[in-house]
Design a protein around this motif. Structure first.
Motif, PDB file in Angstrom:
ATOM      1  N   THR A 385      35.440  10.077  26.140  1.00 15.82           N
ATOM      2  CA  THR A 385      34.956  10.551  27.446  1.00 15.82           C
ATOM      3  C   THR A 385      36.124  10.989  28.324  1.00 15.82           C
ATOM      4  N   ILE A 386      37.189  10.133  28.340  1.00 14.44           N
ATOM      5  CA  ILE A 386      38.366  10.469  29.157  1.00 14.44           C
ATOM      6  C   ILE A 386      39.056  11.715  28.604  1.00 14.44           C
ATOM      7  N   ALA A 387      39.179  11.776  27.272  1.00 13.07           N
ATOM      8  CA  ALA A 387      39.888  12.889  26.640  1.00 13.07           C
ATOM      9  C   ALA A 387      39.205  14.219  26.915  1.00 13.07           C
ATOM     10  N   GLU A 388      37.873  14.217  26.916  1.00 12.89           N
ATOM     11  CA  GLU A 388      37.146  15.476  27.123  1.00 12.89           C
ATOM     12  C   GLU A 388      37.341  16.004  28.547  1.00 12.89           C
ATOM     13  N   GLN A 389      37.665  15.116  29.464  1.00 10.19           N
ATOM     14  CA  GLN A 389      37.848  15.553  30.850  1.00 10.19           C
ATOM     15  C   GLN A 389      39.320  15.810  31.192  1.00 10.19           C
ATOM     16  N   SER A 390      40.228  15.579  30.227  1.00  6.72           N
ATOM     17  CA  SER A 390      41.660  15.717  30.497  1.00  6.72           C
ATOM     18  C   SER A 390      42.074  17.191  30.516  1.00  6.72           C
ATOM     19  N   VAL A 391      43.032  17.523  31.397  1.00 11.25           N
ATOM     20  CA  VAL A 391      43.586  18.886  31.450  1.00 11.25           C
ATOM     21  C   VAL A 391      44.687  19.045  30.399  1.00 11.25           C
ATOM     22  N   VAL A 392      45.098  17.935  29.773  1.00  5.62           N
ATOM     23  CA  VAL A 392      46.080  17.977  28.692  1.00  5.62           C
ATOM     24  C   VAL A 392      45.340  18.068  27.362  1.00  5.62           C
ATOM     25  N   GLY A 393      45.800  18.948  26.489  1.00  5.48           N
ATOM     26  CA  GLY A 393      45.192  19.075  25.169  1.00  5.48           C
ATOM     27  C   GLY A 393      45.525  17.871  24.313  1.00  5.48           C
ATOM     28  N   LEU A 394      44.539  17.292  23.640  1.00  5.28           N
ATOM     29  CA  LEU A 394      44.724  16.117  22.786  1.00  5.28           C
ATOM     30  C   LEU A 394      44.217  16.425  21.387  1.00  5.28           C
ATOM     31  N   VAL A 395      45.060  16.128  20.378  1.00  5.44           N
ATOM     32  CA  VAL A 395      44.693  16.350  18.979  1.00  5.44           C
ATOM     33  C   VAL A 395      45.054  15.093  18.198  1.00  5.44           C
ATOM     34  N   MET A 396      44.163  14.668  17.283  1.00  7.06           N
ATOM     35  CA  MET A 396      44.450  13.550  16.385  1.00  7.06           C
ATOM     36  C   MET A 396      44.453  14.071  14.955  1.00  7.06           C
ATOM     37  N   ILE A 397      45.521  13.697  14.205  1.00  5.35           N
ATOM     38  CA  ILE A 397      45.708  14.201  12.848  1.00  5.35           C
ATOM     39  C   ILE A 397      45.840  13.030  11.892  1.00  5.35           C
ATOM     40  N   GLN A 398      45.037  13.074  10.821  1.00  5.67           N
ATOM     41  CA  GLN A 398      45.143  12.099   9.731  1.00  5.67           C
ATOM     42  C   GLN A 398      45.196  12.856   8.411  1.00  5.67           C
ATOM     43  N   ASP A 399      46.108  12.431   7.540  1.00  9.22           N
ATOM     44  CA  ASP A 399      46.237  13.085   6.227  1.00  9.22           C
ATOM     45  C   ASP A 399      46.347  14.601   6.368  1.00  9.22           C
ATOM     46  N   ASN A 400      47.104  15.023   7.401  1.00  6.46           N
ATOM     47  CA  ASN A 400      47.369  16.450   7.653  1.00  6.46           C
ATOM     48  C   ASN A 400      46.132  17.240   8.067  1.00  6.46           C
ATOM     49  N   ARG A 401      45.075  16.568   8.498  1.00  4.99           N
ATOM     50  CA  ARG A 401      43.868  17.269   8.942  1.00  4.99           C
ATOM     51  C   ARG A 401      43.507  16.842  10.360  1.00  4.99           C
ATOM     52  N   LEU A 402      42.960  17.792  11.121  1.00  2.62           N
ATOM     53  CA  LEU A 402      42.545  17.519  12.490  1.00  2.62           C
ATOM     54  C   LEU A 402      41.241  16.735  12.448  1.00  2.62           C
ATOM     55  N   ILE A 403      41.279  15.505  12.979  1.00  3.00           N
ATOM     56  CA  ILE A 403      40.051  14.703  12.998  1.00  3.00           C
ATOM     57  C   ILE A 403      39.445  14.658  14.404  1.00  3.00           C
ATOM     58  N   LEU A 405      39.855  16.893  18.455  1.00  5.58           N
ATOM     59  CA  LEU A 405      40.544  17.694  19.472  1.00  5.58           C
ATOM     60  C   LEU A 405      39.620  17.797  20.671  1.00  5.58           C
ATOM     61  N   ASN A 406      40.203  17.840  21.872  1.00  8.82           N
ATOM     62  CA  ASN A 406      39.358  17.942  23.065  1.00  8.82           C
ATOM     63  C   ASN A 406      39.172  19.410  23.460  1.00  8.82           C
ATOM     64  N   ASN A 407      38.360  19.608  24.488  1.00  4.67           N
ATOM     65  CA  ASN A 407      38.018  20.978  24.892  1.00  4.67           C
ATOM     66  C   ASN A 407      39.234  21.755  25.387  1.00  4.67           C
ATOM     67  N   THR A 408      40.200  21.047  25.958  1.00 10.02           N
ATOM     68  CA  THR A 408      41.398  21.724  26.475  1.00 10.02           C
ATOM     69  C   THR A 408      42.138  22.442  25.350  1.00 10.02           C
ATOM     70  N   VAL A 409      42.261  21.782  24.181  1.00 10.05           N
ATOM     71  CA  VAL A 409      42.909  22.420  23.033  1.00 10.05           C
ATOM     72  C   VAL A 409      42.134  23.658  22.615  1.00 10.05           C
ATOM     73  N   SER A 410      40.825  23.528  22.615  1.00 13.30           N
ATOM     74  CA  SER A 410      39.971  24.664  22.246  1.00 13.30           C
ATOM     75  C   SER A 410      40.202  25.845  23.187  1.00 13.30           C
ATOM     76  N   LYS A 411      40.328  25.561  24.479  1.00 16.96           N
ATOM     77  CA  LYS A 411      40.543  26.631  25.467  1.00 16.96           C
ATOM     78  C   LYS A 411      41.933  27.258  25.291  1.00 16.96           C
ATOM     79  N   ILE A 412      42.956  26.414  25.030  1.00 14.09           N
ATOM     80  CA  ILE A 412      44.316  26.941  24.864  1.00 14.09           C
ATOM     81  C   ILE A 412      44.388  27.878  23.669  1.00 14.09           C
ATOM     82  N   LEU A 413      43.781  27.478  22.544  1.00 14.31           N
ATOM     83  CA  LEU A 413      43.887  28.263  21.312  1.00 14.31           C
ATOM     84  C   LEU A 413      42.830  29.361  21.211  1.00 14.31           C
ATOM     85  N   GLY A 414      41.780  29.249  22.022  1.00 16.04           N
ATOM     86  CA  GLY A 414      40.746  30.282  22.005  1.00 16.04           C
ATOM     87  C   GLY A 414      39.755  30.143  20.867  1.00 16.04           C
ATOM     88  N   TYR A 415      39.707  28.960  20.245  1.00 14.96           N
ATOM     89  CA  TYR A 415      38.762  28.714  19.153  1.00 14.96           C
ATOM     90  C   TYR A 415      37.687  27.739  19.610  1.00 14.96           C
TER      91      TYR A 415
END
Length: 735
Positions: A385-403, A405-415
């Protein structure tokens, strides 16, 4: 009658197989028989009347001749067995007896070569068996049985023992041979092992035995095999099995400890047979299920399995039958009907014939862990809940895969988020500008030292959005444990606006540097003319001008020199800022360079009546650029001289610390305030001293220390200063 007797004597002499010959006192042969002829390969005519030394040159050096000579002189018979080498090279052994006679000596010789060879073979054979006897690892002893009036064994005597016997028993051969065992080992008659009775009967009956027994007098265990080579005697071979017996005892104690370990273990132990009936549990297992140990014995596994888990439990048991060990989590029903969550490590058990005999498991109660996991799940929801409202992009990676990401990352990358979820990190590297991929890779790996990481955190890099737009981002990563796995948490901030502003500022700096460079060059041309014409007037017309005019012209000349220094510093500054300075460092003596600079400034120091103390090493061999370090040291020394009032003290010291050279220049001059210390190394950071009534030099551009700092940093070093305040002096350091 005499002739007949002589003939009989001659026939007897010829029939004797021993070699017989006689020598007179002149060593001439006076008698030889047929055997002597054959041995010497000479006829009687070739021998009789000849001297022994003539027939056998060198015989005087043989042991045989020494016997001949001894009997010839002492008139006492003698005997010798020795080898003799014949003229044809053959060597034979002879048993020689020599007797004194009226004319000289009589010699009887027998060829004993074959007997000698047989004796030699016998000795070698005995040596082999003796070597085997002495070097065998097993102990050996040969004994004679001692019996009483009723022919019962009451003792035995040591006849022979080998060295291994000594080693295995600790007894000495000289203390045993010929002695009774009761003398050597007092108390053996009372030994429960009954060594005398057992092995005495072997010697009397001839029936061999093999036993393993403990010897109380020696305090060792032995495995002994006894046999009788002849009646009344017995021999034994034996080995020390004390260590094996101790191992067996240790194993027994270990098994007891193992049983105790099971009883005391905080982890549950559960053993079932091939029909899944309980055969063993420990107190911890009974506590997990809520029953007593006695209540659990004989109960079937399925009595504790929830209905919905029966199928999976059958699969687990089938795996045990197939020899498969497993670790898994499972629910069981306790005595009070509640469910308990457990983790099991279950292994199969097979008998000696390879038949399935059941299984055993180590069981841990993980109920509290499960409850903690539930709380963690709730915590994760809060994080989401907190991560989705953050203005900082947050990504979690396990075994080299994205498990995640919050909306901010999506907006930065355009995906869209679903386009990025479960994507491999390597697939996203194509979205990073090719020139910046190393920065991003190092940032993710986090495998650099602290200084490099701190430097990288200030760096931003370029990415391509889905639409192809370039954005600048700053990224940091940390590793933490999530769902029992190493997880990389990446924070991402869009700094495109800030970066574009930095680029614009950088362009302005470059424009400023270019302006300074051009202005410096433009100023040099008229300055050269002014300086040149001033020097010309002073040189050619100085004698015709009055003192006031000459003073003004000299002031102009000094002003030209100051302006030259300023222009030089401006040019050096533009070079440094445009990275056009080529270091070209070589291995040099820094001590020599410091003394050179001091020598050049000695006149300036003397004019201000300063005392200079030099405390530097005789040689300081290191790598640097001579011209550039000359500028640095000269600048620091001249500053110390100029900004210290007359009759001051200046100290130059060197120190080697942690493989770094540290040079310090200390003065007792005007010092620095805290505010002045903040700007002293900045570009145009000149501190104005004019009009403060200080007897110091005040000229300068404010670029000297800035240039010194840049040059030292180009060498991979540091420059700093210390001052306790105004009028309290200062210390400048270079490392």
């Amino acid at each position: 009658k005499y002739r007949n007797l002589s003939n009989q004597y001659e026939m007897l002499l010829e029939s004797i197989t021993d070699s017989i010959f006689a020598l007179n006192s002149d060593w001439e042969y006076i008698l030889v028989n047929k055997s002597a002829e054959n041995i010497n390969s000479l006829s009687r005519d070739e021998i009789i009347g000849k001297k022994m030394q003539d027939l056998f040159p060198g015989i005087e050096d043989t042991p045989f001749f020494k016997i001949y000579e001894s009997v010839m002189n002492t008139r006492n018979e003698e005997r010798i067995i020795e080898s003799f080498t014949h003229p044809d090279g053959e060597t034979r052994f002879y048993d020689l007896s020599v007797y004194p006679i009226h004319q000289g000596i009589l010699c009887i010789s027998r060829d004993v070569t074959e007997e000698k060879e047989i004796q030699q073979e016998l000795e070698e054979s005995e040596e082999k068996y003796r070597s085997l006897f002495n070097n065998m690892n097993a102990g050996f002893a040969f004994h004679e049985v001692i019996v009483d009036d009723e022919k019962k064994p009451i003792d035995y005597k040591y006849i022979e023992v080998n060295p291994a016997f000594e080693k295995l028993t600790g007894l000495k051969t000289e203390d045993m041979i010929g002695k009774n065992v009761s003398e050597v080992l007092p108390g053996i008659k009372d030994d429960p092992a009954d060594w005398i009775g057992k092995f005495g009967n072997v010697g009397l009956t001839g029936i061999p035995i093999s036993v393993e027994d403990y010897s109380e007098p020696i305090d060792r265990w032995y495995k002994v095999a006894g046999y009788s080579p002849k009646k009344g005697y017995f021999a034994v071979t034996f080995t020390d099995i004390t260590e094996r017996k101790k191992s067996e005892q240790n194993l027994k104690e270990s098994e007891e400890k193992y049983r105790q370990f099971i009883e005391d273990s905080l982890e549950g132990v559960w053993v079932i047979d091939e029909n899944a009936n309980t055969t063993l549990v420990n107190p911890s297992m009974s506590k997990i299920l809520g029953y007593s140990v006695e209540e659990l014995i004989g109960k079937n596994l399925f009595e504790f399995v929830p209905q919905e888990d029966i199928e999976i439990t059958n699969k687990h048991l089938e795996n045990r039958r197939n020899g498969i060990k497993e670790e898994f989590e499972k629910e069981f029903i306790q005595k009070d009907g509640k469910k308990v969550y457990t983790r099991l490590i279950s292994s199969p058990n097979f008998d000696n014939n390879g038949n399935y005999a059941g299984s055993f498991a180590f069981v841990s109660d993980i109920t509290e862990k499960k409850e903690a996991e539930q709380k963690l799940k709730e915590s994760e929801e809060k994080f989401r809940t907190i991560a989705e409202q953050s203005v900082v992009g947050l990504v979690m990676i396990q075994d080299n895969r994205l498990i995640y990401l919050n909306n901010t990352v999506s907006k930065i990358l355009g995906y869209l988020p679903e386009e990025l979820m479960n994507k491999n990190v390597l697939d996203l590297f194509k979205n990073i500008h090719p020139e910046d991929r190393t920065i991003a890779a190092n940032r993710l790996s986090n495998r650099l030292d602290k200084k490099k990481i701190d430097k990288m955190r200030k760096q931003s890099f370029r990415i391509f959005t889905k639409s192809g737009e370039i954005r600048w981002i700053k990224m940091n990563s940390n590793i933490f444990q999530f769902q029992e796995k190493d997880t990389i948490l990446v924070t991402m901030v869009d700094v495109t606006k800030e970066r574009m502003a930095e680029i614009e500022l950088q362009k302005l700096n470059e424009l400023k540097s270019e302006f300074l460079r051009r202005a410096s060059h433009e100023l040099k041309t008229p300055l050269i003319s002014i300086k040149g014409f001033t020097n010309l007037v002073l040189t050619q017309y100085g004698g015709t001008l009055d003192n006031e005019v000459i003073s003004m012209l000299e002031e102009v000349d000094r002003g030209c020199h100051r302006l030259e220094d300023i222009i030089k510093n401006l040019i050096e500054t533009t070079k440094i800022e445009s990275s056009k300075i080529d270091l070209k460092a070589t291995v040099e003596d820094l001590s020599f360079l410091i003394r050179l600079c001091l020598n050049e400034l000695r006149g300036l120091a003397k004019s201000r009546n300063h005392a200079i103390h030099v405390k530097i090493d005789k040689k300081i061999i290191t790598k640097f650029n001579k011209e550039q370090m000359y500028e640095v040291i000269t600048n620091l020394l001249s500053n110390a001289i100029k900004y210290t009032p007359p009759t001051g003290e200046i100290t130059i010291k060197s120190e080697i610390k942690d493989q770094n050279v540290i040079i310090s220049i200390k003065d007792n001059g005007i010092g620095f305030t805290d505010k002045e210390k903040e700007i002293v190394f900045k570009q145009f950071g000149k501190i104005e001293r004019y009009g403060q009534g200080l007897d110091i030099g005040i000229d300068g551009s404010g670029l000297g220390l800035y240039l010194s700092k840049k040059i030292v940093e180009l060498h991979g070093g540091n420059i700093w200063m210390e001052s306790e305040g105004k009028n309290k002096g200062s210390i400048f350091y270079i490392s």
